[in-house]
Design a protein around this motif. Structure first.
Motif, PDB file in Angstrom:
ATOM      1  N   VAL A  51       0.795  -1.220  -0.120  1.00 35.54           N
ATOM      2  CA  VAL A  51      -0.089   0.076  -0.018  1.00 35.54           C
ATOM      3  C   VAL A  51       0.845   1.379   0.257  1.00 35.54           C
ATOM      4  N   GLU A  52       0.177   2.374  -0.542  1.00 35.05           N
ATOM      5  CA  GLU A  52       0.796   3.640  -0.689  1.00 35.05           C
ATOM      6  C   GLU A  52       1.007   4.103   0.971  1.00 35.05           C
ATOM      7  N   LYS A  53       2.224   4.825   1.198  1.00 34.66           N
ATOM      8  CA  LYS A  53       2.354   5.204   2.539  1.00 34.66           C
ATOM      9  C   LYS A  53       1.224   5.948   3.207  1.00 34.66           C
ATOM     10  N   ALA A  54       0.537   6.973   2.492  1.00 34.41           N
ATOM     11  CA  ALA A  54      -0.643   7.600   2.918  1.00 34.41           C
ATOM     12  C   ALA A  54      -1.743   6.834   3.622  1.00 34.41           C
ATOM     13  N   MET A  55      -1.863   5.656   3.077  1.00 35.08           N
ATOM     14  CA  MET A  55      -2.716   4.790   3.651  1.00 35.08           C
ATOM     15  C   MET A  55      -2.529   4.216   4.835  1.00 35.08           C
ATOM     16  N   VAL A  56      -1.545   4.151   5.498  1.00 36.88           N
ATOM     17  CA  VAL A  56      -0.912   3.834   6.869  1.00 36.88           C
ATOM     18  C   VAL A  56      -1.078   5.026   7.768  1.00 36.88           C
ATOM     19  N   ILE A  57      -0.163   5.984   7.213  1.00 37.60           N
ATOM     20  CA  ILE A  57      -0.028   7.324   7.956  1.00 37.60           C
ATOM     21  C   ILE A  57      -0.015   8.410   7.037  1.00 37.60           C
ATOM     22  N   PRO A  58      -1.198   8.994   7.191  1.00 39.38           N
ATOM     23  CA  PRO A  58      -1.360  10.140   6.267  1.00 39.38           C
ATOM     24  C   PRO A  58      -0.629  11.271   6.768  1.00 39.38           C
ATOM     25  N   ARG A  59      -0.551  12.460   5.949  1.00 36.15           N
ATOM     26  CA  ARG A  59       0.076  13.530   6.391  1.00 36.15           C
ATOM     27  C   ARG A  59      -0.921  14.605   6.553  1.00 36.15           C
ATOM     28  N   THR A  60      -0.691  15.449   7.587  1.00 35.99           N
ATOM     29  CA  THR A  60      -1.511  16.814   7.959  1.00 35.99           C
ATOM     30  C   THR A  60      -1.418  17.763   6.781  1.00 35.99           C
ATOM     31  N   ILE A  61      -2.322  18.744   6.963  1.00 35.80           N
ATOM     32  CA  ILE A  61      -2.586  19.726   6.021  1.00 35.80           C
ATOM     33  C   ILE A  61      -1.133  20.621   5.890  1.00 35.80           C
ATOM     34  N   LEU A  62      -0.264  20.355   6.820  1.00 35.24           N
ATOM     35  CA  LEU A  62       1.113  20.998   6.702  1.00 35.24           C
ATOM     36  C   LEU A  62       2.178  20.105   6.086  1.00 35.24           C
ATOM     37  N   GLY A  63       1.704  18.732   5.907  1.00 34.71           N
ATOM     38  CA  GLY A  63       2.627  17.989   5.304  1.00 34.71           C
ATOM     39  C   GLY A  63       3.438  17.028   6.471  1.00 34.71           C
ATOM     40  N   ASN A  64       3.283  17.143   7.570  1.00 33.98           N
ATOM     41  CA  ASN A  64       3.873  16.238   8.526  1.00 33.98           C
ATOM     42  C   ASN A  64       3.023  15.051   8.924  1.00 33.98           C
ATOM     43  N   ASP A  77       0.608  12.411  10.113  1.00 34.67           N
ATOM     44  CA  ASP A  77      -0.336  12.214  11.173  1.00 34.67           C
ATOM     45  C   ASP A  77      -0.320  11.181  11.989  1.00 34.67           C
ATOM     46  N   GLY A  78      -1.526  10.578  12.595  1.00 37.15           N
ATOM     47  CA  GLY A  78      -1.500   9.550  13.498  1.00 37.15           C
ATOM     48  C   GLY A  78      -1.824   8.252  12.395  1.00 37.15           C
ATOM     49  N   PRO A  79      -1.539   7.139  12.579  1.00 37.86           N
ATOM     50  CA  PRO A  79      -1.723   5.842  11.799  1.00 37.86           C
ATOM     51  C   PRO A  79      -3.195   5.534  11.824  1.00 37.86           C
ATOM     52  N   THR A  80      -3.524   5.198  10.712  1.00 37.57           N
ATOM     53  CA  THR A  80      -4.963   4.690  10.401  1.00 37.57           C
ATOM     54  C   THR A  80      -5.118   3.228  10.926  1.00 37.57           C
ATOM     55  N   GLN A  81      -6.206   2.685  10.709  1.00 38.11           N
ATOM     56  CA  GLN A  81      -6.498   1.397  11.214  1.00 38.11           C
ATOM     57  C   GLN A  81      -6.194   0.306  10.324  1.00 38.11           C
ATOM     58  N   LEU A  82      -5.608   0.615   9.100  1.00 35.21           N
ATOM     59  CA  LEU A  82      -5.306  -0.267   8.003  1.00 35.21           C
ATOM     60  C   LEU A  82      -4.460  -1.726   8.228  1.00 35.21           C
ATOM     61  N   VAL A  83      -3.343  -1.427   9.173  1.00 34.62           N
ATOM     62  CA  VAL A  83      -2.437  -2.306   9.560  1.00 34.62           C
ATOM     63  C   VAL A  83      -3.180  -3.450  10.492  1.00 34.62           C
ATOM     64  N   ALA A  84      -3.699  -2.952  11.243  1.00 29.97           N
ATOM     65  CA  ALA A  84      -4.502  -3.904  12.215  1.00 29.97           C
ATOM     66  C   ALA A  84      -5.691  -4.301  11.691  1.00 29.97           C
ATOM     67  N   ASP A  85      -6.338  -3.889  10.631  1.00 33.95           N
ATOM     68  CA  ASP A  85      -7.404  -4.449  10.043  1.00 33.95           C
ATOM     69  C   ASP A  85      -6.800  -5.551   8.829  1.00 33.95           C
ATOM     70  N   ALA A  86      -5.863  -5.281   8.210  1.00 28.18           N
ATOM     71  CA  ALA A  86      -5.222  -6.475   7.364  1.00 28.18           C
ATOM     72  C   ALA A  86      -4.541  -7.629   8.389  1.00 28.18           C
ATOM     73  N   HIS A  87      -3.989  -7.165   9.383  1.00 30.35           N
ATOM     74  CA  HIS A  87      -3.627  -8.286  10.090  1.00 30.35           C
ATOM     75  C   HIS A  87      -4.544  -9.080  10.494  1.00 30.35           C
TER      76      HIS A  87
END
Length: 327
Positions: free
Chosen positions: A240-253, A255-265
């Motif tokens: 998966v593309e990086k942003a699907m696991v940890i997106p970036r904030t509006i400033l480009g930093n 953000d917190g991780p999504t649920q994707l890793v836990a859901d995939a596991h």
């Protein structure tokens, strides 16, 4: 953090050598990559070769060859109009007269010093390199091929599956625990492969698109809990593309991780993430070293954030930094 996350050399050590060349793959292995990643397209005579795209003007000197000027063409590839020179219009012997060049010269000026030095490698040459390096280093080295535009190639009578599986079987890659993953952004060719091989399969996904062989579906839908359960019926993991696991904030930093890793596991799927690159152009704001897009920032810190999110492996153009982050 996943136990022993795998380091996948994205197109080889493509941050330091022109991508998809024997030199790039060899350097990646020497730097400690667990897997090397060739993107596979086909020649007119049905040979699997490594190029990021079947259109090769960005990565070879084909445009400088007057004998091939009449091969320039415009085609529809996965719904997009592309103009250039395409591998399926060349025999292997013709492609071997070309030489590779750096795809990102503005960001990787040092790599341009290698322009013109390396051939387009066949998949079999890459396998033979891997086997030779295994003997040389005494360690297991994996291969992570991607089938590029498989439905397009099938539509012109050059399907990936048969030559790919035949080549892998020839060199002893047949079992699930062999150091081999087959990846694709499409779905139907992975389902077809599932019925023909025990080798591990990876469904690739990006945050904004969908599989070319099924325009009615988006990857974000496939990344839901229900979608991941469906993927688990034919694949062993997702890439998966990086942003699907940890997106970036509006400033480009980060953000917190999504649920994707836990859901995939939870669905029994491994999660491999693409692509980590050390140039400021690609890095989150806090990891940039300045405003020069080609300068190198803190790639190690970015990778560590994703490892903390529990990923099982990741693709990087820069193997030395990847090894530092993961080990």
């Amino acid at each position: 953090m996943a136990k022993d996350p795998i380091i996948i050399a994205h197109r080889g050590a493509s941050g330091e050598r022109p991508e998809h060349t024997i030199a790039s793959y060899a350097l990646a292995i020497e730097q400690g990559a667990d897997f090397i990643e060739p993107d596979l397209v086909l020649t007119k005579d049905g040979v699997l070769v490594a190029r990021h795209e079947n259109e090769i003007s960005e990565t070879t000197d084909v445009a400088d060859k007057p004998q091939f000027a009449d091969r320039k063409a415009t085609k529809m590839i996965d719904g997009q109009k592309m103009t250039g020179w395409f591998t399926e219009d060349f025999t292997l012997a013709e492609l071997k007269t070309l030489r590779a060049k750096e795809r990102l010269p503005l960001l990787r000026k040092a790599n341009t010093t290698y322009d013109g030095q390396f051939e387009i490698p066949t998949f079999e040459e890459i396998i033979r390199l891997t086997k030779a390096k295994e003997k040389e280093t005494g360690r297991r080295i994996g291969i992570y091929p991607e089938t590029k535009h498989p439905s397009y190639f099938a539509s012109i009578g050059l399907p990936h599956e048969a030559p790919l599986l035949a080549m892998l079987e020839k060199h002893g890659y047949v079992e699930k625990d062999d150091p081999l993953f087959i990846q694709s952004f499409e779905v139907d060719n992975l389902k077809a492969l599932r019925g023909k091989t025990k080798l591990r399969l990876i469904q690739l996904m990006s945050k904004d698109d969908g599989p070319a062989d099924d325009p009615s579906v988006r990857y974000v839908e496939m990344a839901t809990r229900e979608g991941l359960q469906a993927i688990a019926a034919y694949a062993d993991g997702i890439g998966v593309e990086k942003a699907m696991v940890i997106p970036r904030t509006i400033l480009g930093n980060l953000d917190g991780p999504t649920q994707l890793v836990a859901d995939a596991h939870a669905a029994g799927l491994d999660v491999h993430v693409w692509t980590f690159r050390r140039e400021n152009y690609f890095l989150p704001l806090a990891q940039k070293s300045g405003i020069n897009p080609a300068a190198h920032g803190d790639l190690v810190a970015e990778i560590k954030a994703f490892l903390d999110a529990g990923i099982d492996g990741f693709f990087s153009d820069n193997v030395a930094e990847a090894v530092e982050a993961a080990r």
